[in-house]
Motif scaffolding. Structure first.
Motif, short mmCIF file in Angstrom:
data_model
loop_
_atom_site.label_atom_id
_atom_site.label_comp_id
_atom_site.label_asym_id
_atom_site.label_seq_id
_atom_site.Cartn_x
_atom_site.Cartn_y
_atom_site.Cartn_z
N SER A 94 -9.73 0.09 -21.45
CA SER A 94 -8.85 0.24 -22.61
C SER A 94 -7.88 1.41 -22.45
N VAL A 95 -8.21 2.36 -21.57
CA VAL A 95 -7.32 3.49 -21.33
C VAL A 95 -6.25 3.14 -20.31
N PHE A 96 -6.63 2.45 -19.22
CA PHE A 96 -5.71 2.20 -18.12
C PHE A 96 -4.98 0.86 -18.22
N PHE A 97 -5.57 -0.13 -18.85
CA PHE A 97 -4.92 -1.44 -18.89
C PHE A 97 -3.59 -1.42 -19.63
N PRO A 98 -3.39 -0.64 -20.70
CA PRO A 98 -2.08 -0.61 -21.35
C PRO A 98 -0.94 -0.21 -20.42
N LEU A 154 -1.08 1.15 -10.97
CA LEU A 154 -2.13 2.08 -11.38
C LEU A 154 -3.04 1.45 -12.41
N GLY A 155 -2.45 0.83 -13.44
CA GLY A 155 -3.27 0.22 -14.48
C GLY A 155 -4.11 -0.93 -13.97
N TRP A 156 -3.49 -1.80 -13.16
CA TRP A 156 -4.23 -2.96 -12.65
C TRP A 156 -5.33 -2.56 -11.67
N LEU A 162 0.86 -1.17 0.00
CA LEU A 162 0.00 0.00 0.00
C LEU A 162 0.90 1.22 0.00
N ASN A 163 0.97 1.92 -1.12
CA ASN A 163 1.89 3.04 -1.27
C ASN A 163 1.18 4.19 -1.96
N ILE A 164 1.93 5.23 -2.27
CA ILE A 164 1.30 6.42 -2.85
C ILE A 164 0.76 6.14 -4.25
N ILE A 165 1.34 5.19 -4.96
CA ILE A 165 0.83 4.86 -6.29
C ILE A 165 -0.51 4.13 -6.18
N SER A 166 -0.59 3.15 -5.29
CA SER A 166 -1.84 2.39 -5.14
C SER A 166 -2.95 3.26 -4.58
N LEU A 167 -2.63 4.15 -3.62
CA LEU A 167 -3.66 5.04 -3.07
C LEU A 167 -4.10 6.07 -4.10
N ALA A 168 -3.16 6.57 -4.89
CA ALA A 168 -3.54 7.50 -5.96
C ALA A 168 -4.43 6.79 -6.98
N SER A 169 -4.18 5.51 -7.23
CA SER A 169 -5.03 4.74 -8.14
C SER A 169 -6.45 4.62 -7.59
N THR A 216 9.34 2.83 -15.51
CA THR A 216 7.99 3.40 -15.57
C THR A 216 6.94 2.32 -15.38
N GLY A 217 7.16 1.16 -15.99
CA GLY A 217 6.20 0.08 -15.84
C GLY A 217 6.12 -0.43 -14.42
N ILE A 218 7.27 -0.49 -13.72
CA ILE A 218 7.26 -0.95 -12.34
C ILE A 218 6.49 0.01 -11.45
#
Length: 527
Positions: free
Chosen positions: A442-446, A461-463, A382-389, A454-456
């Protein structure tokens, strides 16, 4: 049979399914580690080789270049850089971000094994060093002492370091600048020459006498006892009477040719905290451990362990990285709660019914909780990326439920029974709801397919957004119709025309704007 019709006809089963999802999500949330960023291991491996007595040119020619050539066969290798200096060769290997470093380490080790026999005999076996984020300390402490300073290293090792290492999740505890006991034997060159002795002879004599040796075994009955000779020196003064040679028919003792000093290790620099002698202590966590929980347990443990230390030993906190994590997570959590509150108020304002608002709002926790299950199963944090998602997905998860519920309310206001309205109204809009969700996916899954650093960072966020909106769609076409068939009824129909009382207040104003707009268009067309 359609999913929404099954949900309406079997309300208990539907309710139990979503209750199970909530329970699993809450269970997952309990064991999800809290960190600042998603865990990532930099794709770098260093190979360190020592060759005592060799200069930089020989190390470059005979060690560094052959190793570089052997590493070219390793898969996913992106770049090789090396540094050759006297006695030392350091080769840095950079791999692709999606490479498996464990497999890459095995490949590097295999390449070393094939070449090691061809290296010079004096070269030590190359050491593989793999850096990861868990090597970064999470807490820093300064420890000062006055009278207890000479024995501070042993005191901290026994009363602080060992108890802290037993805390689950701690990788290692490191002391920097601690005073360490050293016994120096300072030989007098004039006396050595007088007794015809060398430094090597003194060193060999000390090494030969300062050891424990096995002395066989003795059998007593059914038990076989092992014996050994205790030869190690218990105190430093015992070295003075050590025989290091013979001269003119008499023994030469160590005290005759050297001085034994039992003191602290000589240091190139000295640690000072607020002008006092001290030690720095770093604590590193294990990979995947909860930074916030570990820092809290360390703080609680030190409060108890500090009571067992001498009165002059004081522990001060220099830096706690979990504080920044807690503040960041707290700010994002507060933002998430405010967003949830505003969504509730907006939905309540336009729907005008508490029951309808409750049905729509129930979609939010269910959708968000499923993301915790995903983080738990994938080993995420649980981090800032997951909470922002979650903040991004918060406004999207109610869209499908609002569309379905509004259509159900419209059928009920026309006189249809709640059960039939839930089935037929959902049947009218389910395809549109699914298409809307697929557009968002289709916008977020890519983002889950992006490689590199960047992918890491943004894979979560996408998932999370994709999983959350898909869950909200499933809830909108199953849980929402079921709850609407039970909680909404004909009595909730407004007495006056119009479906939403709040909207009827602004209807005259909107109709006036529409008339002005139509007249303006007509004038523009005819002129």
């Amino acid at each position: 049979m359609s999913i929404y019709k099954n949900a309406v006809n079997k309300p208990i089963t539907t309710l139990m399914v979503f209750t199970a999802v909530i329970v699993m999500g809450l269970y997952s949330l309990r064991y999800i580690p809290v960190d600042l960023f998603p865990e990532m291991d930099p794709p770098f491996i260093s190979v360190i080789t020592t060759w005592p007595g060799a200069n930089a040119s020989d190390v470059e020619t005979n060690v560094t270049r052959p190793l570089e050539d052997s590493f070219n066969t390793v898969d996913n290798l992106k770049e090789i850089t090396s540094t050759s200096s006297d006695n030392l060769s350091v080769i840095s290997l950079e791999f692709d971000w999606d490479a498996d470093l464990n497999e890459a380490s095995n490949d590097v080790r295999d390449a070393i094994d094939l070449l090691f026999a061809a290296l010079p005999d004096e070269v030590s076996r190359p050491t593989i060093f793999k850096f990861n984020m868990s090597m970064i300390p999470i807490v820093f402490y300064a420890i000062t002492a006055e009278e207890s300073y000479p024995g501070l290293d042993k005191i901290l090792e026994e009363r602080i370091v060992n108890p802290l290492n037993r805390i689950e999740g701690i990788g290692s505890v490191m002391l920097v600048g601690s005073p360490q006991r050293r016994i120096y034997v300072e030989a007098d060159p004039v006396k050595l020459e007088a007794y015809n002795l060398t430094i090597e002879q003194i060193g060999n004599a000390i090494q030969a006498e300062n050891m424990n040796m096995p002395a066989g075994n003795v059998k007593m009955g059914m038990i076989d006892y092992q014996f050994r000779i205790q030869g190690e020196f218990a105190e430093s003064y015992e070295l003075n009477d050590l025989v290091v040679g013979y001269s003119r028919g008499s023994s030469v003792l160590l005290k005759d040719v050297a001085t034994v000093r039992d003191t602290l290790r000589d240091r190139a620099f000295e640690e000072r905290i607020d002008g006092r002698q001290g030690v720095r202590m770093f604590v590193m966590k294990q990979s995947g451990a909860n930074t916030v929980r570990i820092a809290q347990e360390i703080r609680s443990a030190l409060t108890e362990l500090e009571k067992e230390l001498p009165p002059d030993v004081q522990i001060q906190e220099i830096l706690d990285t979990s504080m920044f994590i807690r503040n960041s997570i707290s700010n994002l959590s507060r933002t998430l709660l405010f967003a949830l509150l505003f969504v509730v108020l907006v939905v309540l304002f336009f729907l005008g019914k508490w029951r309808a608002t409750f049905i729509v709002m129930l979609t939010i926790p269910i959708s968000l909780i499923v993301s915790f299950i995903y983080l738990f199963l994938t080993g995420g944090s649980l981090n800032i990326i997951s909470l922002a998602s979650l903040s991004i997905a918060l406004g999207m998860v109610v869209d499908d439920a609002i569309v379905v519920l509004e259509n159900i309310s419209r059928h009920i206001e026309r006189g249809t029974s709640p059960r039939e309205a839930a089935i037929y109204a959902t049947n009218e809009v389910w395809l549109s709801v699914i298409i809307t969700t697929l557009v968002i996916v289709s916008v977020f899954f890519p983002l889950t397919l992006v490689g590199g650093m960047t992918g890491i960072l943004f894979k979560q966020l996408g998932w999370i957004v994709s999983i959350t909106v898909v869950t909200s769609t499933l809830a909108a076409i199953s849980l929402t119709p079921m709850l609407a068939s039970k909680l909404l009824d004909l009595k909730s129909k407004p007495a006056s025309p119009g479906r939403f009382s709040h909207v009827r207040i602004v209807e005259p104003f909107l109709r006036g704007l529409e008339d002005v707009y139509e007249k303006t268009i007509r004038v523009a067309l005819f002129n």
